[in-house]
Design a protein around this motif. Structure first.
Motif, PDB file in Angstrom:
ATOM      1  N   PRO A 518       0.826  -1.210   0.000  1.00  0.00           N
ATOM      2  CA  PRO A 518       0.000   0.000   0.000  1.00  0.00           C
ATOM      3  C   PRO A 518       0.860   1.260   0.000  1.00  0.00           C
ATOM      4  O   PRO A 518       2.021   1.231   0.398  1.00  0.00           O
ATOM      5  CB  PRO A 518      -0.786  -0.122   1.308  1.00  0.00           C
ATOM      6  N   THR A 519       0.293   2.352  -0.475  1.00  0.00           N
ATOM      7  CA  THR A 519       0.983   3.638  -0.342  1.00  0.00           C
ATOM      8  C   THR A 519       0.954   4.060   1.127  1.00  0.00           C
ATOM      9  O   THR A 519       0.076   3.672   1.889  1.00  0.00           O
ATOM     10  CB  THR A 519       0.299   4.723  -1.190  1.00  0.00           C
ATOM     11  N   HIS A 520       1.961   4.829   1.517  1.00  0.00           N
ATOM     12  CA  HIS A 520       2.064   5.290   2.897  1.00  0.00           C
ATOM     13  C   HIS A 520       2.027   6.809   2.937  1.00  0.00           C
ATOM     14  O   HIS A 520       2.604   7.480   2.064  1.00  0.00           O
ATOM     15  CB  HIS A 520       3.376   4.822   3.537  1.00  0.00           C
ATOM     16  N   SER A 521       1.378   7.350   3.939  1.00  0.00           N
ATOM     17  CA  SER A 521       1.447   8.793   4.168  1.00  0.00           C
ATOM     18  C   SER A 521       2.845   9.141   4.676  1.00  0.00           C
ATOM     19  O   SER A 521       3.654   8.257   4.996  1.00  0.00           O
ATOM     20  CB  SER A 521       0.400   9.211   5.202  1.00  0.00           C
ATOM     21  N   VAL A 522       3.122  10.428   4.766  1.00  0.00           N
ATOM     22  CA  VAL A 522       4.430  10.865   5.263  1.00  0.00           C
ATOM     23  C   VAL A 522       4.672  10.347   6.678  1.00  0.00           C
ATOM     24  O   VAL A 522       5.746   9.828   6.999  1.00  0.00           O
ATOM     25  CB  VAL A 522       4.535  12.403   5.212  1.00  0.00           C
ATOM     26  N   ARG A 523       3.690  10.497   7.550  1.00  0.00           N
ATOM     27  CA  ARG A 523       3.872  10.046   8.926  1.00  0.00           C
ATOM     28  C   ARG A 523       4.016   8.526   9.020  1.00  0.00           C
ATOM     29  O   ARG A 523       4.791   8.016   9.834  1.00  0.00           O
ATOM     30  CB  ARG A 523       2.725  10.532   9.812  1.00  0.00           C
ATOM     31  N   GLU A 524       3.288   7.799   8.208  1.00  0.00           N
ATOM     32  CA  GLU A 524       3.413   6.342   8.203  1.00  0.00           C
ATOM     33  C   GLU A 524       4.811   5.927   7.734  1.00  0.00           C
ATOM     34  O   GLU A 524       5.431   5.030   8.317  1.00  0.00           O
ATOM     35  CB  GLU A 524       2.345   5.732   7.299  1.00  0.00           C
TER      36      GLU A 524
END
Length: 581
Positions: A518-524
């Motif tokens: 999956p794509t990740h957010s910056v914080r993830e």
């Protein structure tokens, strides 16, 4: 003793040769003043070579482990095959095994520190530090030759007159700013002072603090015996009372020290200064390196945040960082991954800071010595001869207002070597700095519109970022490749990414889901990689920018426009993402 290099083999500037001759004429016992960036260490190494050539061993005393390493490596490069050792932190060399020993003062002042029996020369770097009762114990009378080095022989107590000059004998002016400028040792200098105003709430708080400082100072002098002048001795007495005074005296001293710190923080973190700093960031994104000087850890962090929200890759560094963390930040600053460093006093001396083009003084120290150290961080000559630019932010009508005599000696030294000195309204500071750095206002406006500005602003505000930090062909292709690519396309994407660092690849794999996940957010992504969110933004932006400027861009461009199978490349069509607006 190994073969030492002779002074004839050392490349000395004219002022260094003159200072060395004057030190020898003073029976090799003197303090030499030379402003930061003009070559004090080289002078010290020349004196060491002189001593070693006569069979005299050398002890170099420095105030911290960072300088131990700097002196050690400089000596290894300069002094030939002589044996060089270190003492302090992880090192425990002794004079029995070396000809030159470089040590921290924290080790040298101890009673059990071993000094060789024969002739020994002492080089005391940042010698102004050793005027205290404790550190002055490192300056032993058994040293047959003595050289003190400092940018400014100045202390707020009586340590210079009572400890240092009696030990070293005389002070020699080696190289001041005027001499350095005339000799072409430092860069051309431009100075901009920018006045701002307190908000009504800040001004009210400032007046309350000033009232407390005034009343408590009078009480501490008249009732509790604190010395009136110089201010350094008064402050020392106040600190002693805070620790060891009776209840009333300790309470008064504590109130004064609390108000003193509160005023310093208020001046450094005023909203008007932070607004000017943020606005200047739009120019600094297209400039070289910038150093921001403040007075407290908190204000250094808020200054770094103000620049970051304008798109500058800014970090703060302070005594809270370990030596390894500081070294890592300075390496990132040196290689351009971090383009602005904000710091309180930790960068004033004792740390080898890479050259910077712009120096911004958000809060000016009351110490002339510290301010001169700060100047030296910026005025090192630039390879292409460009000027060093200084911006001094100050709040009108306060203790830092030059119209009220604030920092008079510091500003006088700076302005007397400046090619241009301007007092500029806050609203004109951006245009003036852009003009100095050769930028057009259209370039400044473009910097304000960069996608990374929004991303950095979000993470500093504690929010998350989902969309790519950059928009365009590369980010679209990466996102589409991660979501919809077949194996051949995935392999081609990885081949394109081979020009990136391992860390950059890791960030892109997570952010765009290129590895099938999956794509990740910056914080993830930050949590998964053990990085700060602003570091993920920086690394992603650098990686995408590098792909935009390499030979792989035509391939990525072609991938982004495939809407049916590409037989030449053997690729399936990519379904391009719909970007969130």
């Amino acid at each position: 003793m190994g073969a030492a290099v002779s002074n004839a083999q050392l490349s000395l500037r004219e002022w260094q040769r003159e200072a060395l001759d004057r030190w020898i004429a003073a029976d090799r016992c003197a303090i030499v003043e030379a402003v930061t960036g003009t070559g004090k260490t080289t002078l010290g190494l020349a004196a060491a070579a002189d001593a070693l050539g006569r069979g005299v061993r050398v002890l170099v005393i420095v105030p911290g482990v960072d300088l131990v390493e700097q002196w050690y490596h400089a000596a290894r490069r300069t002094l030939g095959t002589v044996r060089i050792g270190r003492r302090g932190h992880l090192h425990s060399d002794r004079f029995g095994d070396v000809d030159v020993l470089i040590t921290t003062v924290q080790s040298a002042y101890r009673d059990n520190f071993e000094i060789p029996d024969g002739p020994t020369m002492c080089i005391a770097d940042e010698v102004h530090r050793y005027g205290s009762d404790s550190f002055s114990r490192a300056l032993r009378t058994s040293f047959s030759e003595r050289l003190g080095l400092t940018a400014t022989l100045e202390r707020s107590d009586g340590g210079v007159e009572e400890k240092l000059l009696p030990f070293f004998g005389v002070a020699i002016t080696g190289c001041d700013f005027r001499r350095a400028r005339a000799d072409g040792i430092i860069a051309p200098v431009r100075v901009m002072t920018v006045p701002v105003q307190f908000s009504a709430m800040e001004y009210s708080k400032y007046r309350q603090i000033e009232s407390t400082l005034s009343s408590e100072r009078w009480k501490l002098i008249s009732e509790y015996g604190c010395r009136d002048e110089p201010f350094g001795l008064f402050l020392q007495d106040v600190q002693d009372l805070a620790k060891d005074g009776d209840y009333r005296a300790s309470r008064s001293a504590g109130a004064y020290l609390h108000a003193f710190s509160a005023r310093r923080e208020l001046l450094a973190s005023s909203q008007a200064k932070l607004k000017v700093l943020h606005n200047l960031g739009s120019v600094l994104t297209g400039a070289g390196r910038t150093l921001v000087f403040s007075e407290t850890k908190t204000s250094a962090q808020t200054a770094a945040d103000a620049l970051a929200t304008a798109g500058v890759y800014a970090e703060s560094v302070s005594s809270s960082n370990t030596s390894d963390e500081r070294a890592r930040l300075l390496r990132r600053f040196s290689d351009g991954h971090v383009t602005a460093l904000a710091a309180p006093k930790i960068l004033d001396e004792g740390i080898d800071v890479p050259e910077a083009d712009v120096g911004i003084i958000v809060a000016a120290s009351s110490s002339r010595r510290q301010m001169i150290q700060r100047i030296g961080r910026i005025i090192r000559p630039k390879p292409d001869g460009r000027a060093a630019s200084f911006i001094v932010l100050y709040i009108q009508g306060t203790i830092e207002d030059p119209a009220r005599g604030a920092h008079e000696s510091f500003l006088e030294q700076l302005t007397e070597i400046a090619d241009q000195t301007l007092d500029v309204p806050a609203g004109d500071a951006v245009g003036q700095l852009a003009n100095w750095l050769g930028q057009s206002m259209s370039e400044v406006e473009s910097a304000r519109a960069m996608p990374r500005v929004q991303a950095l602003t979000a993470v500093i505000a504690g929010q998350d970022v989902v969309d790519p930090v950059r928009t365009g062909i590369v980010s679209d292709c990466m996102l589409a490749g991660g979501l919809h690519a077949d194996l051949a396309t995935f392999d081609l994407l990885l081949s394109c990414m081979s020009i990136l660092s391992a860390q950059q690849i890791e960030v892109l794999l997570l952010r765009f889901g290129i590895d099938g996940g999956p794509t990740h957010s910056v914080r993830e992504a930050a949590k998964a990689l053990g990085l700060a969110p602003r570091a993920v933004v920086r690394i992603e932006d650098e990686a995408l920018g590098r792909l935009e400027n390499q030979d792989v861009l035509p391939i990525l461009d072609r991938l982004s426009r495939i809407d049916e199978p590409d037989e030449e490349l053997g690729l399936s069509p990519l379904k391009m993402p719909t970007r969130i607006q």
